[in-house]
Design a protein around this motif. Structure first.
Motif, mmCIF file in Angstrom:
data_model
loop_
_atom_site.group_PDB
_atom_site.id
_atom_site.type_symbol
_atom_site.label_atom_id
_atom_site.label_comp_id
_atom_site.label_asym_id
_atom_site.label_seq_id
_atom_site.Cartn_x
_atom_site.Cartn_y
_atom_site.Cartn_z
ATOM 1 N N PRO A 178 5.483 30.626 31.784
ATOM 2 C CA PRO A 178 4.894 31.789 32.475
ATOM 3 C C PRO A 178 5.944 32.774 32.966
ATOM 4 C CG PRO A 178 4.832 29.850 33.878
ATOM 5 C CD PRO A 178 5.265 29.374 32.531
ATOM 6 N N GLY A 236 2.465 32.850 28.673
ATOM 7 C CA GLY A 236 1.170 32.279 29.011
ATOM 8 C C GLY A 236 1.280 31.414 30.247
ATOM 9 N N ASP A 237 0.145 30.918 30.689
ATOM 10 C CA ASP A 237 0.127 30.130 31.914
ATOM 11 C C ASP A 237 0.692 28.719 31.730
ATOM 12 O OD1 ASP A 237 -0.994 32.230 33.309
ATOM 13 O OD2 ASP A 237 -3.056 31.564 32.913
ATOM 14 N N ASP A 238 0.420 28.117 30.583
ATOM 15 C CA ASP A 238 0.811 26.730 30.365
ATOM 16 C C ASP A 238 1.598 26.575 29.079
ATOM 17 O OD1 ASP A 238 -0.617 25.630 32.663
ATOM 18 O OD2 ASP A 238 -2.431 26.139 31.550
ATOM 19 N N PRO A 268 6.542 35.804 38.233
ATOM 20 C CA PRO A 268 6.315 34.658 39.122
ATOM 21 C C PRO A 268 7.630 34.157 39.680
ATOM 22 C CG PRO A 268 6.133 33.993 36.830
ATOM 23 C CD PRO A 268 6.245 35.496 36.834
ATOM 24 N N GLN A 295 8.149 25.333 33.061
ATOM 25 C CA GLN A 295 7.945 26.410 34.026
ATOM 26 C C GLN A 295 8.558 27.731 33.561
ATOM 27 O OE1 GLN A 295 9.471 23.665 37.175
ATOM 28 N NE2 GLN A 295 7.917 24.654 38.445
#
Length: 273
Positions: free
Chosen positions: A259, A264-266, A8, A256
């Motif tokens: 991820p 993981g996402d959170d 990301p 931030q």
């Protein structure tokens, strides 16, 4: 150099609102226990953190802490220069820069005389942060030991040995990292620069450069060093930190990173709000 095209990209427009993390979150004395780290699914094998204005606001040590060093520098300024307003304005800017950049770099970039530099260094070598100073980490710093539970973490900072070590000890951060390294500027020949320090970490631990994440605020220090070594660099946009296009990614909070690393996402919420 980005280790994976699937990573990301955590960027924000230079003019976007900057989020200021609140401070004073209880400090974890020890990182969570991890019997075995599983890095197979992670995007990186290690994280190198900067300290000042990355994990804690450098100015929170108290505005008066550096004053003995500033007074020592000022004492070596000639009467003629003291009467020169442009010169004194430049010196004021130099003192302000000391909260964000190592003193030796400030002295060089602001054309300090040898006497001014030596006087400042001598004073800085005796400065330490006290427990009663109110010094505290950014609120999101609790995530560092949680990241450390999953992968090796290193803390690399530049400055004066006593001062930098006192900061870490007051905050109780030593257990958060595999190694805590001060690139010393208080001893002649002791400072090697962060690029050399980073390269040594990689060599000793057998990491691949592209699998190391560098997290910091300073584009001419840790960000530059990481880029030159082919590491992935992330600039933390803390208050008063100016956006730099040199970093591979930009974040407002350490949450931030979660991820970006591949955890993981959170990111988990703090245990105590």
């Amino acid at each position: 150099m980005c280790p994976s095209s699937r990573l990301p990209t955590l960027r924000a427009r230079p003019g976007s609102r900057r989020i200021q993390p609140s401070e004073g979150e209880p400090i974890l004395e020890k990182p969570p226990a991890a019997t075995q780290r599983d890095t197979r699914r992670l995007h990186f094998d290690a994280v190198i953190f900067d300290h000042d204005n990355t994990l804690a606001d450098a100015t929170r040590v108290g505005e008066d802490l550096f004053q003995p060093a500033f007074d020592a520098v000022l004492g070596k300024v000639s009467a003629q220069n003291r009467a020169d307003k442009p010169y004194m304005d430049k010196l004021t800017r130099a003192f302000a820069a000391c909260w964000f950049t190592a003193f030796d770099a400030v002295a060089k970039s602001h054309d300090f005389t040898a006497d001014m530099t030596d006087a400042g260094k001598k004073a800085f070598t005796e400065i330490q942060v006290k427990k009663e100073s109110g010094y505290a980490p950014y609120r999101d710093a609790y995530l560092v030991p949680l990241i450390h539970a999953h992968m090796p973490c290193f803390l690399v900072t530049s400055g004066f040995q006593k001062l930098q070590e006192s900061k870490i000890d007051v905050l109780g951060m030593r257990p958060w990292f595999d190694e805590f390294i001060v690139d010393r500027v208080d001893v002649a020949g002791a400072s090697h620069g962060k690029k050399v320090v980073f390269a040594d970490i990689v060599k000793r631990h057998g990491f691949k450069h592209e699998r190391v994440l560098v997290v910091g605020d300073n584009p001419v220090s840790e960000i530059k060093a990481g880029n030159e070594l082919g590491m992935h660099t992330v600039q933390v946009l803390r208050p008063r930190v100016e956006w730099s296009n040199d970093a591979n990614a930009h974040i407002f909070t350490l949450a931030q990173l979660w991820p970006l690393i591949g955890l993981g996402d959170d990111a988990p919420e703090p245990a105590h709000k």
